[in-house]
Structure formats: C-alpha cells, structure tokens
Design a protein around this motif. Structure first.
Motif, PDB file in Angstrom:
ATOM      1  N   LEU A 114       6.438   8.634  -6.220  1.00 27.93           N
ATOM      2  CA  LEU A 114       5.324   8.530  -7.160  1.00 27.93           C
ATOM      3  C   LEU A 114       5.341   9.701  -8.140  1.00 27.93           C
ATOM      4  N   LEU A 115       5.610  10.892  -7.654  1.00 26.87           N
ATOM      5  CA  LEU A 115       5.715  12.052  -8.536  1.00 26.87           C
ATOM      6  C   LEU A 115       6.826  11.836  -9.567  1.00 26.87           C
ATOM      7  N   LEU A 142       0.841  -1.195   0.000  1.00 28.47           N
ATOM      8  CA  LEU A 142       0.000   0.000   0.000  1.00 28.47           C
ATOM      9  C   LEU A 142       0.873   1.241   0.000  1.00 28.47           C
ATOM     10  N   LEU A 143       0.491   2.208  -0.806  1.00 24.70           N
ATOM     11  CA  LEU A 143       1.205   3.480  -0.835  1.00 24.70           C
ATOM     12  C   LEU A 143       0.677   4.393   0.258  1.00 24.70           C
ATOM     13  N   ASN A 144       1.541   5.294   0.724  1.00 27.55           N
ATOM     14  CA  ASN A 144       1.126   6.311   1.694  1.00 27.55           C
ATOM     15  C   ASN A 144       1.861   7.609   1.380  1.00 27.55           C
ATOM     16  N   GLU A 145       1.621   8.621   2.183  1.00 27.48           N
ATOM     17  CA  GLU A 145       2.181   9.949   1.924  1.00 27.48           C
ATOM     18  C   GLU A 145       3.701   9.946   1.783  1.00 27.48           C
ATOM     19  N   LYS A 146       4.385   9.018   2.461  1.00 30.93           N
ATOM     20  CA  LYS A 146       5.845   8.953   2.383  1.00 30.93           C
ATOM     21  C   LYS A 146       6.335   8.577   0.986  1.00 30.93           C
ATOM     22  N   TYR A 161      -1.551  18.474 -10.994  1.00 35.66           N
ATOM     23  CA  TYR A 161      -1.331  17.088 -10.576  1.00 35.66           C
ATOM     24  C   TYR A 161       0.169  16.845 -10.370  1.00 35.66           C
ATOM     25  N   TYR A 162       0.991  17.474 -11.167  1.00 34.68           N
ATOM     26  CA  TYR A 162       2.428  17.211 -11.168  1.00 34.68           C
ATOM     27  C   TYR A 162       3.166  18.063 -10.129  1.00 34.68           C
ATOM     28  N   THR A 163       2.652  18.058  -8.904  1.00 35.18           N
ATOM     29  CA  THR A 163       3.308  18.745  -7.796  1.00 35.18           C
ATOM     30  C   THR A 163       3.413  17.778  -6.625  1.00 35.18           C
ATOM     31  N   LEU A 164       4.422  17.985  -5.798  1.00 36.32           N
ATOM     32  CA  LEU A 164       4.580  17.143  -4.613  1.00 36.32           C
ATOM     33  C   LEU A 164       3.388  17.314  -3.688  1.00 36.32           C
ATOM     34  N   GLN A 165       2.925  18.535  -3.534  1.00 34.22           N
ATOM     35  CA  GLN A 165       1.775  18.798  -2.657  1.00 34.22           C
ATOM     36  C   GLN A 165       0.550  17.987  -3.093  1.00 34.22           C
ATOM     37  N   GLN A 166       0.284  17.939  -4.377  1.00 35.33           N
ATOM     38  CA  GLN A 166      -0.869  17.196  -4.874  1.00 35.33           C
ATOM     39  C   GLN A 166      -0.708  15.698  -4.636  1.00 35.33           C
ATOM     40  N   HIS A 167       0.505  15.185  -4.811  1.00 39.89           N
ATOM     41  CA  HIS A 167       0.745  13.755  -4.598  1.00 39.89           C
ATOM     42  C   HIS A 167       0.617  13.392  -3.112  1.00 39.89           C
ATOM     43  N   VAL A 168       1.109  14.251  -2.236  1.00 40.59           N
ATOM     44  CA  VAL A 168       0.946  14.004  -0.796  1.00 40.59           C
ATOM     45  C   VAL A 168      -0.538  13.964  -0.450  1.00 40.59           C
ATOM     46  N   LYS A 169      -1.307  14.933  -0.938  1.00 43.82           N
ATOM     47  CA  LYS A 169      -2.749  14.979  -0.663  1.00 43.82           C
ATOM     48  C   LYS A 169      -3.461  13.745  -1.212  1.00 43.82           C
ATOM     49  N   MET A 170      -3.141  13.372  -2.457  1.00 36.62           N
ATOM     50  CA  MET A 170      -3.776  12.209  -3.077  1.00 36.62           C
ATOM     51  C   MET A 170      -3.506  10.943  -2.263  1.00 36.62           C
ATOM     52  N   LEU A 171      -2.265  10.747  -1.856  1.00 35.55           N
ATOM     53  CA  LEU A 171      -1.925   9.542  -1.103  1.00 35.55           C
ATOM     54  C   LEU A 171      -2.508   9.569   0.305  1.00 35.55           C
ATOM     55  N   ALA A 172      -2.595  10.749   0.902  1.00 38.82           N
ATOM     56  CA  ALA A 172      -3.255  10.856   2.217  1.00 38.82           C
ATOM     57  C   ALA A 172      -4.729  10.493   2.092  1.00 38.82           C
ATOM     58  N   GLY A 175     -11.952   0.996   3.861  1.00 40.20           N
ATOM     59  CA  GLY A 175     -12.247  -0.167   3.034  1.00 40.20           C
ATOM     60  C   GLY A 175     -12.880   0.161   1.700  1.00 40.20           C
ATOM     61  N   SER A 176     -12.703   1.395   1.212  1.00 39.71           N
ATOM     62  CA  SER A 176     -13.347   1.774  -0.047  1.00 39.71           C
ATOM     63  C   SER A 176     -12.380   1.894  -1.227  1.00 39.71           C
ATOM     64  N   ALA A 177     -11.069   1.856  -0.961  1.00 37.96           N
ATOM     65  CA  ALA A 177     -10.080   1.939  -2.050  1.00 37.96           C
ATOM     66  C   ALA A 177      -8.716   1.518  -1.509  1.00 37.96           C
ATOM     67  N   TYR A 178      -7.962   0.832  -2.355  1.00 46.17           N
ATOM     68  CA  TYR A 178      -6.609   0.398  -2.005  1.00 46.17           C
ATOM     69  C   TYR A 178      -5.706   0.658  -3.207  1.00 46.17           C
ATOM     70  N   MET A 179      -4.607   1.392  -2.975  1.00 44.12           N
ATOM     71  CA  MET A 179      -3.648   1.659  -4.058  1.00 44.12           C
ATOM     72  C   MET A 179      -2.298   1.098  -3.647  1.00 44.12           C
ATOM     73  N   PHE A 180      -1.851   0.127  -4.425  1.00 47.59           N
ATOM     74  CA  PHE A 180      -0.582  -0.536  -4.164  1.00 47.59           C
ATOM     75  C   PHE A 180       0.484  -0.014  -5.112  1.00 47.59           C
ATOM     76  N   GLY A 181       1.688   0.134  -4.587  1.00 49.50           N
ATOM     77  CA  GLY A 181       2.828   0.429  -5.422  1.00 49.50           C
ATOM     78  C   GLY A 181       3.433  -0.872  -5.911  1.00 49.50           C
ATOM     79  N   ILE A 182       3.946  -0.858  -7.128  1.00 44.83           N
ATOM     80  CA  ILE A 182       4.662  -1.999  -7.688  1.00 44.83           C
ATOM     81  C   ILE A 182       6.148  -1.640  -7.609  1.00 44.83           C
ATOM     82  N   PHE A 183       6.857  -2.338  -6.724  1.00 44.12           N
ATOM     83  CA  PHE A 183       8.260  -2.030  -6.468  1.00 44.12           C
ATOM     84  C   PHE A 183       9.138  -3.102  -7.092  1.00 44.12           C
ATOM     85  N   ILE A 184      10.027  -2.677  -7.973  1.00 44.50           N
ATOM     86  CA  ILE A 184      10.979  -3.570  -8.630  1.00 44.50           C
ATOM     87  C   ILE A 184      12.366  -3.185  -8.125  1.00 44.50           C
ATOM     88  N   ASP A 185      13.040  -4.131  -7.499  1.00 46.37           N
ATOM     89  CA  ASP A 185      14.353  -3.864  -6.883  1.00 46.37           C
ATOM     90  C   ASP A 185      14.273  -2.651  -5.951  1.00 46.37           C
TER      91      ASP A 185
END
Length: 185
Positions: free
Chosen positions: A22-23, A13-17, A44-55, A64-74
């Motif tokens: 993500l940006l 799961l992704l979070n604000e960190k 959309y292409y700002t750090l502030q917007q990405h922090v807000k979106m992930l929060a 329990g209404s949405a889950y966003m996972f990051g796909i981490f390779i290495d």
C-alpha cells in the motif's frame, strides 16, 4: 470477509501484511493522488504509519464500523475502496471512498469495484444508505458514482483539505431501494 469479484480484479480486506504494498502504491501515485485525496502529511508516507493505519482498520472491520478493500489486478495492489463511518440504528449508513492507480483510471475498474462494494454494503451489512463525496471538477469520480445510482444531494462548502487547500465537495448518496430498483436486485 468474502466479497464477490470481477474477472479483471479481486477485492479483499487489507491488513497489516499489505502495508508495504500500500505504501508503494501511495508513493508511486503521490502526485496524482494529491490532486483529489485529502491532504496527507509527510509522516503518512512511512511503513510504520501504513502498518498502524491498516491495524486500526482491521479492528474497525472486526467491530463492523469500517471495511477497506484492496483492488488487486494480476495479484498486485492497485487501489483501495472502503466503506467507513458505518452507523446503524436510525441512520444505518456508511461513507464510500476509493482511489486507483493512475494507470487504470478510465478503464471501468472503479465503476465495477463500487458496484461490488455497494452490493456488500446493502446485502451483507444491511445498510439503508451509502454516501460519497467528490470534487465537482473530478468528473471521473462523479461519473463512477452516478453510474452506480448515486444522486447529488448538495455541496459541502470547503469540506475537505486537498493539497493544502479547502475544497468544496458534491455530496452524493444512494439508497438501498433505489439501488435495488436500478439494478433489478
């Protein structure tokens, strides 16, 4: 939130960190993503917007209404996969969405990630149906979905604004019992 993983990548799961990483992914792939993802305005292409979106997504995951996972390779964030618009009761469904760094398209990573998220959706979330949309000309995405048991149910005309143009989308879905039967669950 635990989810099974694949030897080629990890899902979490992704979070604000994760906002800066993500940006960076979104900026690096901006031209590539603009071909198939919903139109993203310049803010959309700002750090502030990405922090807000992930929060906001973290709150939705707690609800329990949405889950966003990051796909981490290495250890590096190279894509996202989500189940959103989750509703229970008589619908018991969710909407699947995903995107992956252009470098990894066609390598089977997204097909495997979709498989893992379907398992999560059907077994842990107890959903009955998972839906997804894809432009018909996005053959790779349609292939990923069909490979995972999705069936085309129709076309939503001029459904999503992509690169400032309204695009038709194939609507696909897989039911829990179909998924169980196809994959011997």
């Amino acid at each position: 939130m635990e989810i099974e993983t694949d030897c080629r990548f990890q899902l979490r799961l992704l979070n604000e960190k994760d906002a800066a990483e993500l940006l960076a992914l979104d900026m690096h792939n901006r031209a590539f993503f603009e071909k198939t993802l919903a139109t993203r305005e310049s803010e959309y292409y700002t750090l502030q917007q990405h922090v807000k979106m992930l929060a906001d997504l973290s709150v939705k995951a707690e609800q329990g209404s949405a889950y966003m996972f990051g796909i981490f390779i290495d250890g590096e964030l190279n894509g996202c996969i989500s189940i959103t618009d989750i509703v229970y009761g008589p619908l018991c469904s969710g909407m699947l969405g995903y995107y992956l760094d252009e470098r990894y398209n066609g390598c089977g990573i997204m097909s495997a990630a979709v498989s893992l998220v379907l398992k999560f959706g059907f077994e842990k979330l107890k959903l009955h149906r998972i839906e997804a949309g894809a432009m018909e000309r996005n053959a790779g995405s349609v292939h990923v979905l069909k490979k995972n048991g999705f069936m085309v149910e129709g076309t939503n005309r001029k459904n999503v604004n992509i690169n400032h143009q309204w695009e038709d989308h194939l609507m696909l879905a897989v039911l829990k019992e179909e998924w169980e039967e196809q994959f011997n669950v």
